[in-house]
Motif scaffolding. Structure first.
Motif, PDB file in Angstrom:
ATOM      1  N   UNK A  92      26.535  18.585 -27.496  1.00  0.00           N
ATOM      2  CA  UNK A  92      26.179  19.430 -28.639  1.00  0.00           C
ATOM      3  C   UNK A  92      26.275  20.901 -28.259  1.00  0.00           C
ATOM      4  N   UNK A  93      25.750  21.243 -27.108  1.00  0.00           N
ATOM      5  CA  UNK A  93      25.824  22.628 -26.642  1.00  0.00           C
ATOM      6  C   UNK A  93      27.274  23.070 -26.490  1.00  0.00           C
ATOM      7  N   UNK A  94      28.110  22.210 -25.916  1.00  0.00           N
ATOM      8  CA  UNK A  94      29.525  22.538 -25.738  1.00  0.00           C
ATOM      9  C   UNK A  94      30.204  22.797 -27.077  1.00  0.00           C
ATOM     10  N   UNK A  95      29.965  21.931 -28.048  1.00  0.00           N
ATOM     11  CA  UNK A  95      30.608  22.077 -29.356  1.00  0.00           C
ATOM     12  C   UNK A  95      30.171  23.361 -30.051  1.00  0.00           C
ATOM     13  N   UNK A  96      28.880  23.663 -29.998  1.00  0.00           N
ATOM     14  CA  UNK A  96      28.394  24.876 -30.652  1.00  0.00           C
ATOM     15  C   UNK A  96      28.931  26.133 -29.986  1.00  0.00           C
ATOM     16  N   UNK A  97      29.009  26.128 -28.669  1.00  0.00           N
ATOM     17  CA  UNK A  97      29.550  27.294 -27.968  1.00  0.00           C
ATOM     18  C   UNK A  97      31.038  27.467 -28.258  1.00  0.00           C
ATOM     19  N   UNK A  98      31.775  26.374 -28.345  1.00  0.00           N
ATOM     20  CA  UNK A  98      33.194  26.457 -28.682  1.00  0.00           C
ATOM     21  C   UNK A  98      33.379  27.024 -30.091  1.00  0.00           C
ATOM     22  N   UNK A  99      32.511  26.613 -31.004  1.00  0.00           N
ATOM     23  CA  UNK A  99      32.585  27.120 -32.373  1.00  0.00           C
ATOM     24  C   UNK A  99      32.236  28.602 -32.429  1.00  0.00           C
ATOM     25  N   UNK A 100      31.157  28.995 -31.761  1.00  0.00           N
ATOM     26  CA  UNK A 100      30.646  30.354 -31.880  1.00  0.00           C
ATOM     27  C   UNK A 100      31.392  31.360 -31.005  1.00  0.00           C
ATOM     28  N   UNK A 101      31.809  30.950 -29.814  1.00  0.00           N
ATOM     29  CA  UNK A 101      32.436  31.890 -28.890  1.00  0.00           C
ATOM     30  C   UNK A 101      33.954  31.866 -28.947  1.00  0.00           C
ATOM     31  N   UNK A 102      34.527  30.720 -29.308  1.00  0.00           N
ATOM     32  CA  UNK A 102      35.990  30.596 -29.319  1.00  0.00           C
ATOM     33  C   UNK A 102      36.534  30.248 -30.695  1.00  0.00           C
ATOM     34  N   UNK A 103      35.683  30.315 -31.698  1.00  0.00           N
ATOM     35  CA  UNK A 103      36.103  30.074 -33.095  1.00  0.00           C
ATOM     36  C   UNK A 103      36.804  28.732 -33.274  1.00  0.00           C
ATOM     37  N   UNK A 104      36.310  27.702 -32.586  1.00  0.00           N
ATOM     38  CA  UNK A 104      36.883  26.366 -32.721  1.00  0.00           C
ATOM     39  C   UNK A 104      36.325  25.709 -33.979  1.00  0.00           C
ATOM     40  N   UNK A 105      36.895  26.058 -35.127  1.00  0.00           N
ATOM     41  CA  UNK A 105      36.395  25.533 -36.395  1.00  0.00           C
ATOM     42  C   UNK A 105      36.699  24.048 -36.551  1.00  0.00           C
ATOM     43  N   UNK A 106      37.554  23.503 -35.678  1.00  0.00           N
ATOM     44  CA  UNK A 106      37.878  22.079 -35.762  1.00  0.00           C
ATOM     45  C   UNK A 106      36.719  21.186 -35.321  1.00  0.00           C
ATOM     46  N   UNK A 107      35.654  21.768 -34.758  1.00  0.00           N
ATOM     47  CA  UNK A 107      34.503  20.959 -34.371  1.00  0.00           C
ATOM     48  C   UNK A 107      33.366  21.077 -35.390  1.00  0.00           C
ATOM     49  N   UNK A 108      33.618  21.783 -36.480  1.00  0.00           N
ATOM     50  CA  UNK A 108      32.551  22.031 -37.448  1.00  0.00           C
ATOM     51  C   UNK A 108      32.138  20.766 -38.197  1.00  0.00           C
ATOM     52  N   UNK A 109      33.088  19.909 -38.532  1.00  0.00           N
ATOM     53  CA  UNK A 109      32.730  18.740 -39.341  1.00  0.00           C
ATOM     54  C   UNK A 109      31.818  17.758 -38.608  1.00  0.00           C
ATOM     55  N   UNK A 110      32.077  17.414 -37.333  1.00  0.00           N
ATOM     56  CA  UNK A 110      31.155  16.494 -36.656  1.00  0.00           C
ATOM     57  C   UNK A 110      29.724  17.021 -36.581  1.00  0.00           C
ATOM     58  N   UNK A 111      29.559  18.326 -36.400  1.00  0.00           N
ATOM     59  CA  UNK A 111      28.224  18.908 -36.348  1.00  0.00           C
ATOM     60  C   UNK A 111      27.631  19.109 -37.738  1.00  0.00           C
ATOM     61  N   UNK A 112      28.476  19.502 -38.679  1.00  0.00           N
ATOM     62  CA  UNK A 112      27.992  19.855 -40.002  1.00  0.00           C
ATOM     63  C   UNK A 112      27.545  18.676 -40.841  1.00  0.00           C
ATOM     64  N   UNK A 113      28.057  17.483 -40.568  1.00  0.00           N
ATOM     65  CA  UNK A 113      27.694  16.328 -41.373  1.00  0.00           C
ATOM     66  C   UNK A 113      26.197  16.066 -41.381  1.00  0.00           C
ATOM     67  N   UNK A 114      25.627  15.937 -40.193  1.00  0.00           N
ATOM     68  CA  UNK A 114      24.198  15.644 -40.120  1.00  0.00           C
ATOM     69  C   UNK A 114      23.362  16.863 -40.513  1.00  0.00           C
ATOM     70  N   UNK A 115      23.825  18.050 -40.162  1.00  0.00           N
ATOM     71  CA  UNK A 115      23.127  19.284 -40.529  1.00  0.00           C
ATOM     72  C   UNK A 115      23.013  19.388 -42.045  1.00  0.00           C
ATOM     73  N   UNK A 116      24.125  19.177 -42.743  1.00  0.00           N
ATOM     74  CA  UNK A 116      24.110  19.233 -44.201  1.00  0.00           C
ATOM     75  C   UNK A 116      23.227  18.161 -44.812  1.00  0.00           C
TER      76      UNK A 116
END
Length: 239
Positions: free
Chosen positions: A84-108
């Motif tokens: 989870x930490x890896x995915x969030x850092x990739x999204x926030x620091x490297x703009x890896x928007x391709x990992x947003x859906x796996x994280x966003x599903x449960x968040x939403x």
């Protein structure tokens, strides 16, 4: 902190699950795409996927977290560690928007559950990101994650610069270099809420560590005449 592997009926969520049936056409499409835009799974290093099926299943199996912040219940989709930490850092620091859906599903799902349990007319407010992070990324990760989770139309608290507290604006240390007491002192009064008088609010953020920033959001809503009925985060640091 309390871990809930099996939410009660009042807080039941539709957890994201890995695909239960083969999708050969999708696998073929990703394989072709990988020839032109090679990627590796951020969890295990397998080629052609930002997150392979096995790692998606591992992510879906992780429990959510529940804690209190400023007397308000906080639901976190995940614990902030490992994958989870890896995915969030990739999204926030490297703009890896391709990992947003796996994280966003449960968040939403958690945000929608909070709204379903709250009175009609409850609004969703985002605890604002740092100015530096917003400028660097050019997009808001929390808004993106909510959209991937089927939640749109969120508002945002306003960040107010308070000088004279020894922060970066005054040539002093940033949040990471401060003690816990210094963080609290430097955070109080830095957020403002507008248009929430007499309204119920669900506060959302990406990662909650000490809870200081989220607590400041709760204070800001209350100061503006609103009531925070639930806080929701993508991840929480276990205390």
């Amino acid at each position: 902190m309390r871990t809930e592997d099996h939410p009660t009926a009042g807080t039941r969520t539709a957890e994201a699950t890995a695909p239960s049936s083969p999708t050969p056409w999708r696998d073929a499409a990703f394989a072709v795409l990988g020839l032109f835009l090679p990627v590796e799974c951020l969890g295990c290093g397998r080629p052609d996927r930002a997150l392979c099926r096995a790692c998606r299943a591992d992510l879906a199996a992780r429990p959510r977290r529940v804690r209190l912040v400023a007397g308000v219940r906080l639901d976190a989709a995940f614990e902030y560690e490992g994958l989870v930490r890896t995915l969030l850092l990739e999204l926030k620091l490297r703009s890896r928007v391709d990992v947003a859906r796996p994280l966003g599903g449960r968040f939403g799902t958690l945000v929608r559950a909070a709204l379903a349990e709250a009175p009609a007319g409850t609004v969703v407010l985002r605890v604002p990101p740092s100015r530096a992070g917003a400028r660097r990324r050019g997009f808001d990760p929390v808004v993106l994650l909510l959209a991937r989770g089927g939640v749109r139309g969120t508002g945002r608290l306003r960040r107010v610069r308070v000088r004279g507290r020894g922060g970066p604006a005054d040539g002093g240390p940033g949040q990471k270099e401060r003690t816990a007491i210094e963080r609290v002192a430097a955070t109080i009064g830095t957020l403002r809420a507008h248009g929430v008088e007499g309204r119920d609010v669900v506060l959302v953020d990406d990662v909650v560590t000490t809870g200081v920033t989220m607590a400041e959001g709760v204070r800001a809503v209350r100061a503006a005449g609103g009531r925070v009925v639930r806080c929701v985060a993508v991840a929480s640091v276990e205390d």
